[in-house]
Enzyme design. Structure first.
Site, PDB file in Angstrom:
ATOM      1  N   GLU A  33       0.826  -1.216   0.000  1.00  0.00           N
ATOM      2  CA  GLU A  33       0.000   0.000   0.000  1.00  0.00           C
ATOM      3  C   GLU A  33       0.856   1.259   0.000  1.00  0.00           C
ATOM      4  OE1 GLU A  33      -2.944   0.043  -0.697  1.00  0.00           O
ATOM      5  OE2 GLU A  33      -3.663  -1.978  -0.259  1.00  0.00           O
ATOM      6  N   TYR A 116      -6.743   6.515   3.529  1.00  0.00           N
ATOM      7  CA  TYR A 116      -6.806   5.435   2.551  1.00  0.00           C
ATOM      8  C   TYR A 116      -6.100   4.172   3.053  1.00  0.00           C
ATOM      9  CZ  TYR A 116      -5.442   2.232  -0.948  1.00  0.00           C
ATOM     10  OH  TYR A 116      -5.217   1.056  -1.579  1.00  0.00           O
ATOM     11  N   ASP A 134      -9.792   6.027  -2.990  1.00  0.00           N
ATOM     12  CA  ASP A 134      -8.600   6.467  -3.721  1.00  0.00           C
ATOM     13  C   ASP A 134      -9.066   7.112  -5.033  1.00  0.00           C
ATOM     14  OD1 ASP A 134      -9.471   4.308  -5.190  1.00  0.00           O
ATOM     15  OD2 ASP A 134      -7.454   3.628  -5.679  1.00  0.00           O
TER      16      ASP A 134
END
Length: 348
Positions: A33, A116, A134
DNA sequence: AAGGCGGGGCT
DNA sequence: AGCCCAGCCTT
């Protein structure tokens, strides 16, 4: 079928095989991520492989030096991600015995983890119904619901987060979140999406109103400034050069580079020789210099255009402590310096 | 709330 | 040339 079912059905058919989709291990999901923030999968994938290889556990990452982490991150950009990655690894290894927090709220406290990423890790690793928002999600929801609220102001950010939260499948948040992002990347693309094969083609508001290419609405324009970078590439007879760490705030913090003269206007040869930095470095030293590139190398960042010259300065002895030219590639640098080192024929 | 922060790919 | 990308942090 509801929104989530359509998305996850599409995903079961069209999803790509990616290494981080074979695990729910928080360390690997976190790593992926962070690497993928503002970064396309094709660009981030080799970096993910390299990090997993070199640092198989959070302890390996924590035990590394920051410069090692930056070196592996070299070329990927947004280097604060690498610095925060290392800082957070140290915290998790030393303070949490290597165990990641398992809630959105606790994940959010970690350096480099925002709304996020906290939502992504909480859902993918711990099955929490925290919706990711996102760039893909903004695009899909704004089009499907015909929402014209700008996505880069507080009002829009809150509105889309609320909507995404209402849509998430609480029974399968991990699959839902990954599905909606993949759908945005592959089907509901920014440019020229093929809406004729879209499972939402009969209910998408933007498609009905012919406003696909107007959504999502994003208002701010990033204004670009021009700067002139003059790097001083010293070469001594004993094959050493000067290489400095950018310790100050701004771009490329903690990366290394040749001594730099930065100006707001182009620097010609006379101005170069007269500059304070050149004078202070080369006072009382005999030297010969030449210009590596007659035409500026233009390095484009999202908010700056750097017009760059490399000045080659040959000296008998360096004006200060230097490093061996053969060691240059062991230091983390930006891609501009890295490319120069690769292309310039240093006398090794 | 606004602006800084990278580099690559696509149109 | 302009926009986008599995955003976050500082001011």
């Amino acid at each position: 079928m509801n929104f989530s079912s359509i998305i996850t059905n599409w995903y079961s058919i069209h999803k790509r095989s990616l290494p981080w989709r074979n695990t729910k291990e928080p360390y690997y999901i976190w790593l992926s991520e962070i690497i993928l923030q503002q970064t396309q999968i094709t660009q981030g994938l080799p970096y993910y492989e390299a990090f997993v290889n070199k640092f198989p556990t959070v302890f390996d990452l924590a035990n590394a030096k920051e410069s090692e982490v930056l070196k592996l991150w070299q070329g990927l950009g947004y280097y604060s991600r690498a610095r925060n990655l290392h800082k957070t690894a140290t915290y998790i290894a030393n303070e949490l015995n290597g165990t990641f927090p398992d809630t959105y709220t606790d994940l959010l406290k970690l350096k480099g983890i925002g709304d996020y990423t906290a939502s992504a890790i909480a859902s993918i690793c711990f099955n929490k119904p925290t919706a990711v928002v996102d760039g893909n999600v903004y695009r899909i929801l704004s089009r499907y619901y015909g929402i014209e609220t700008p996505i880069n102001y507080t009002e829009g950010i809150k509105e889309f987060k609320k909507l995404a939260t209402a849509l998430i499948d609480k029974n399968n948040p991990a699959e839902h979140n990954q599905a909606i992002m993949e759908f945005g990347a592959r089907q509901c693309k920014p440019k020229n999406p093929d809406c004729s094969v879209c499972p939402f083609k009969n209910s998408c508001i933007a498609l009905q109103k012919n406003s696909i290419d107007k959504l999502p609405v994003k208002l701010k324009k990033t204004k670009v400034s021009n700067k002139y970078y003059n790097f001083l590439v010293f070469i001594s007879t004993d094959k050493k050069t000067l290489f400095e760490k950018r310790t100050y705030k701004g771009i490329w913090q903690n990366l290394y580079q040749f001594p730099l003269i930065e100006t707001k206007t182009p620097l010609n040869i006379d101005a170069f020789k007269a500059s304070a930095k050149v004078k202070s470095l080369l006072n009382d030293i005999s030297f010969e210099f030449s210009l590596y590139n007659e035409k500026d190398i233009v390095h484009k960042l999202s908010h700056q255009h750097l017009y760059t010259k490399f000045w080659i300065i040959e000296v008998d002895k360096l004006p200060s402590e230097g490093i061996s030219i053969s060691e240059l590639t062991t230091f983390p640098t930006n891609i501009l310096i890295s490319n120069f080192i690769d292309e310039f024929k240093f006398p090794i």
